[in-house]
Design a protein around this motif. Structure first.
Motif, mmCIF file in Angstrom:
data_model
loop_
_atom_site.group_PDB
_atom_site.id
_atom_site.type_symbol
_atom_site.label_atom_id
_atom_site.label_comp_id
_atom_site.label_asym_id
_atom_site.label_seq_id
_atom_site.Cartn_x
_atom_site.Cartn_y
_atom_site.Cartn_z
ATOM 1 N N ASP A 112 0.741 -1.264 -0.016
ATOM 2 C CA ASP A 112 -0.034 -0.026 -0.109
ATOM 3 C C ASP A 112 0.867 1.114 0.022
ATOM 4 O OD1 ASP A 112 -1.954 2.035 0.427
ATOM 5 O OD2 ASP A 112 -2.739 1.154 1.956
ATOM 6 N N ARG A 113 1.693 1.217 0.900
ATOM 7 C CA ARG A 113 2.598 2.521 1.082
ATOM 8 C C ARG A 113 3.531 2.654 -0.357
ATOM 9 N NH1 ARG A 113 8.002 3.761 4.111
ATOM 10 N NH2 ARG A 113 7.601 6.085 4.194
ATOM 11 N N LEU A 114 4.159 1.627 -0.870
ATOM 12 C CA LEU A 114 4.789 1.759 -2.294
ATOM 13 C C LEU A 114 3.848 2.275 -3.434
ATOM 14 C CD1 LEU A 114 7.089 -1.290 -2.094
ATOM 15 C CD2 LEU A 114 7.642 0.927 -1.886
ATOM 16 N N LEU A 115 2.539 1.540 -3.237
ATOM 17 C CA LEU A 115 1.595 2.281 -4.426
ATOM 18 C C LEU A 115 1.116 3.643 -4.055
ATOM 19 C CD1 LEU A 115 -0.467 1.545 -6.578
ATOM 20 C CD2 LEU A 115 -2.233 1.192 -4.658
ATOM 21 N N ARG A 116 0.820 4.229 -2.910
ATOM 22 C CA ARG A 116 0.927 5.556 -2.642
ATOM 23 C C ARG A 116 2.193 6.295 -3.475
ATOM 24 N NH1 ARG A 116 -2.247 6.014 3.092
ATOM 25 N NH2 ARG A 116 -3.532 4.241 2.948
ATOM 26 N N GLN A 117 3.208 5.983 -2.979
ATOM 27 C CA GLN A 117 4.368 6.689 -3.632
ATOM 28 C C GLN A 117 4.281 6.621 -5.019
ATOM 29 O OE1 GLN A 117 6.544 8.195 -1.733
ATOM 30 N NE2 GLN A 117 8.488 8.544 -3.023
ATOM 31 N N LEU A 118 4.250 5.659 -5.760
ATOM 32 C CA LEU A 118 4.084 5.298 -7.037
ATOM 33 C C LEU A 118 3.063 6.265 -7.850
ATOM 34 C CD1 LEU A 118 5.205 1.482 -7.597
ATOM 35 C CD2 LEU A 118 6.511 3.544 -7.912
ATOM 36 N N VAL A 119 1.979 6.362 -7.188
ATOM 37 C CA VAL A 119 0.845 7.084 -7.725
ATOM 38 C C VAL A 119 1.081 8.541 -7.669
ATOM 39 C CG1 VAL A 119 -1.572 7.752 -7.392
ATOM 40 C CG2 VAL A 119 -0.910 5.436 -7.354
ATOM 41 N N LEU A 150 -17.746 -0.837 0.421
ATOM 42 C CA LEU A 150 -16.602 -1.445 0.047
ATOM 43 C C LEU A 150 -16.570 -2.801 0.801
ATOM 44 C CD1 LEU A 150 -13.918 -1.736 -1.125
ATOM 45 C CD2 LEU A 150 -13.195 -0.144 0.712
ATOM 46 N N ARG A 151 -16.973 -2.998 2.260
ATOM 47 C CA ARG A 151 -16.815 -4.034 2.819
ATOM 48 C C ARG A 151 -17.844 -5.341 2.176
ATOM 49 N NH1 ARG A 151 -14.789 -3.370 8.145
ATOM 50 N NH2 ARG A 151 -14.339 -1.362 8.708
ATOM 51 N N GLN A 152 -19.155 -4.859 1.764
ATOM 52 C CA GLN A 152 -20.007 -5.806 1.138
ATOM 53 C C GLN A 152 -19.298 -6.372 -0.068
ATOM 54 O OE1 GLN A 152 -23.678 -4.279 0.581
ATOM 55 N NE2 GLN A 152 -24.526 -6.263 -0.506
ATOM 56 N N ILE A 153 -18.766 -5.394 -0.961
ATOM 57 C CA ILE A 153 -18.185 -5.903 -2.283
ATOM 58 C C ILE A 153 -16.949 -6.887 -2.028
ATOM 59 C CG2 ILE A 153 -16.804 -5.192 -4.132
ATOM 60 C CD1 ILE A 153 -18.064 -2.275 -3.805
ATOM 61 N N MET A 154 -16.078 -6.590 -1.139
ATOM 62 C CA MET A 154 -14.779 -7.590 -0.721
ATOM 63 C C MET A 154 -15.532 -8.846 -0.220
ATOM 64 S SD MET A 154 -12.404 -4.891 1.001
ATOM 65 C CE MET A 154 -11.216 -5.885 1.219
ATOM 66 N N ARG A 155 -16.269 -8.729 0.622
ATOM 67 C CA ARG A 155 -16.893 -9.976 1.167
ATOM 68 C C ARG A 155 -17.471 -10.763 0.230
ATOM 69 N NH1 ARG A 155 -19.943 -7.599 4.641
ATOM 70 N NH2 ARG A 155 -21.896 -7.742 3.764
ATOM 71 N N GLU A 169 -6.004 -4.492 5.590
ATOM 72 C CA GLU A 169 -5.059 -3.978 4.836
ATOM 73 C C GLU A 169 -5.287 -3.631 3.334
ATOM 74 O OE1 GLU A 169 -3.797 -6.042 8.103
ATOM 75 O OE2 GLU A 169 -4.306 -7.252 6.142
ATOM 76 N N PHE A 170 -6.209 -4.680 2.568
ATOM 77 C CA PHE A 170 -6.621 -4.350 1.206
ATOM 78 C C PHE A 170 -7.918 -3.214 1.435
ATOM 79 C CE2 PHE A 170 -4.146 -7.774 -0.313
ATOM 80 C CZ PHE A 170 -3.451 -6.870 -1.290
ATOM 81 N N ARG A 171 -8.692 -3.198 2.287
ATOM 82 C CA ARG A 171 -9.615 -2.462 2.445
ATOM 83 C C ARG A 171 -9.273 -0.927 2.818
ATOM 84 N NH1 ARG A 171 -12.319 0.703 6.030
ATOM 85 N NH2 ARG A 171 -10.879 -0.186 7.590
ATOM 86 N N ASN A 172 -8.271 -0.728 3.348
ATOM 87 C CA ASN A 172 -7.327 0.682 3.745
ATOM 88 C C ASN A 172 -6.848 1.040 2.149
ATOM 89 O OD1 ASN A 172 -8.269 0.744 6.361
ATOM 90 N ND2 ASN A 172 -6.278 -0.338 7.059
#
Length: 468
Positions: A112-119, A150-155, A169-172
């Motif tokens: 997540d942290r690396l993605l934010r940096q690259l974005v 989002l929670r429902q979609i992931m579930r 972690e992926f929800r965040n």
């Protein structure tokens, strides 16, 4: 990397979800490994700490010249410590972010942290995951428009083997993408590389397009997709019902799906997005005909899957022009396979073949800690590995002076001692999504990755709570 059928005609068949790629299936559990098997809550071994040899000291010294301290594995806060990482990715249009396990919190949060940096710093604007095309479409709609819960979609979407990705972690991560997209002129898209499932919307997209652009094709398309469209609407129920069909029916579906794709690809008027939807459905239908108890079929299917995921990533990048972050297990992101008898060619190798140096492979590494995995009955539990044993890649990496760090292995290769170490296969944590398992097959780190992010310890990922 593996997936097995949820039909249960044989003891080893468990889940045709194409899910949790690297080493989910029973084939990985029997793969030859160069280290001890993980056990529940396995902790450090008693005894004196081994002493590094003179040559190992040289390797560590060389790695330290190119290692950059990682301030934290948690997203948020200053990204100054990632400036060197950003520079390592320049020139790449596709960056693969691997994970040594599918069930460790810090491996997901650092991603997540690396993605934010690259974005935010490097202009990347797509996040491709080892999930089904249709699951990603729902998440993509959410991060673009806020549509749905989002929670429902992931579930609902992260079922069976994919359930290990239904984490906080992926929800965040998705929540951050949604907030970013509210104001960004370059919104981030979510892409699914996998093809274990096709939602009803995929067929409707194809038919709606055909009604407006190629109406003569509609009756034949409806006929070819009739059995698939009649499957249940829920993901788990749909996959179970599909798997429950006799093999002859599944092979007939495969022929129909391939014929539908040919109809669209040979039509005078074409739409690349509609063709991609039909291609995904055809790949899915092919996978549902595999007998996972047959080693030859399983190996060929795994080879086909990695190639298809690579082709999907490249298709998206070429179609949109977006720079793409690909999230998958280390076993896919790498250039070389740790268990070639079962997974002969990786997605990373295919990406390097397809786009050359435009692909950059980033692996993650850990000295020890906890991870979540699924048992043969499908139940998730928490297990431990480590600390890394002497002679393993992680043991040497963990001697670098930083607790957590990333290192450009291409640069570290300049040191002769480092080059020899990087090119030698050693036990490496490649932790399956299935337990029990063998988590330390031999791998030459420098032949597998361009960059490695090493974390001293990790904890188990945190499942999204179920509604009461």
């Amino acid at each position: 990397m593996a997936h097995t059928s949820i039909r249960r005609p044989v003891a080893q068949a468990l889940s045709l979800t194409l899910a949790l790629t690297a080493f989910l299936g029973t084939t990985a559990a029997t793969a030859t490994a160069a280290g001890p098997q993980a056990g529940p809550q396995a902790g450090p071994q008693a005894g004196p700490a081994p002493v590094l040899s003179a040559s190992d000291h040289q390797v560590v010294t060389g790695l330290e010249r190119y290692a950059h301290r990682l301030r934290t594995a948690e997203p948020g806060g200053s990204g100054n410590d990632l400036a060197a990482f950003a520079s390592m990715t320049r020139g790449a249009n596709i960056v693969g972010l691997g994970e040594a396990s599918h069930g460790s919190k810090e491996l997901f949060t650092v991603k997540d942290r690396l993605l934010r940096q690259l974005v935010t710093r490097e202009g990347f604007s797509a996040f491709a995951m080892e999930i089904s095309w249709s699951a990603a479409a729902r998440i993509d709609a959410y991060v673009r428009t806020g549509e749905g819960d989002l929670r429902q979609i992931m579930r609902e979407e992260f079922q069976d083997g994919y359930s290990l990705l239904n984490t906080e972690e992926f929800r965040n991560l998705f929540s951050w993408v949604r907030e970013h997209n509210r104001t960004s002129a370059r919104p981030v898209r979510i892409l699914g590389l996998d093809f274990s499932d096709a939602a009803p919307e995929q067929y409707e997209h194809i038919l709606t397009w055909a009604e407006g652009h190629a109406p003569a094709l509609v009756p034949e398309l409806r006929r070819r997709y009739a059995t698939l469209r009649a499957l249940p609407t829920g993901v788990a129920a749909r996959m179970a019902a599909y798997n429950a069909l006799p093999l002859g029916e599944r092979k007939a579906i495969e022929k129909d799906a391939a014929a539908a794709y040919r109809l669209l690809s040979e039509a005078g008027t074409q739409d690349p997005w509609v063709l991609q939807e039909a291609r995904v459905i055809s790949h899915m239908a092919t996978e549902y005909t595999v007998d996972w108890s047959d080693p030859a079929q399983a190996k060929a299917a795994s080879r086909h899957r990695d190639r298809t995921m690579a082709e999907t990533a490249v298709w998206w990048q070429r179609q949109t022009g977006q720079r793409l972050v690909v999230s998958a297990h280390n076993g896919h992101a790498a250039y070389e396979s740790a268990v070639p008898d079962y997974y002969p060619v990786t997605m990373g190798a295919d990406l390097r073949e397809l786009v050359g140096r435009e692909y950059l492979a980033v692996g993650t590494s850990l000295n020890g800690g906890d991870y979540r995995a699924r048992t043969a009955t499908g139940e998730a539990g928490t297990y431990s590995v480590g600390p890394a044993a002497p002679g393993s890649n992680e043991y040497t990496l963990d001697k670098v002076r930083h607790r957590d760090f990333y290192v450009d292995l291409r640069a570290a290769r300049r040191d002769p001692a480092g080059a020899g170490w990087l090119d030698t296969a050693r036990p490496t944590f490649v932790i399956p999504g299935r337990y029990p398992n063998q988590p330390t097959p031999p791998l030459a780190l420098g032949r597998a990755f361009d960059v490695v992010v090493h974390l001293h310890t990790v904890g188990a990922s945190v499942p999204v709570p179920q509604p009461e």
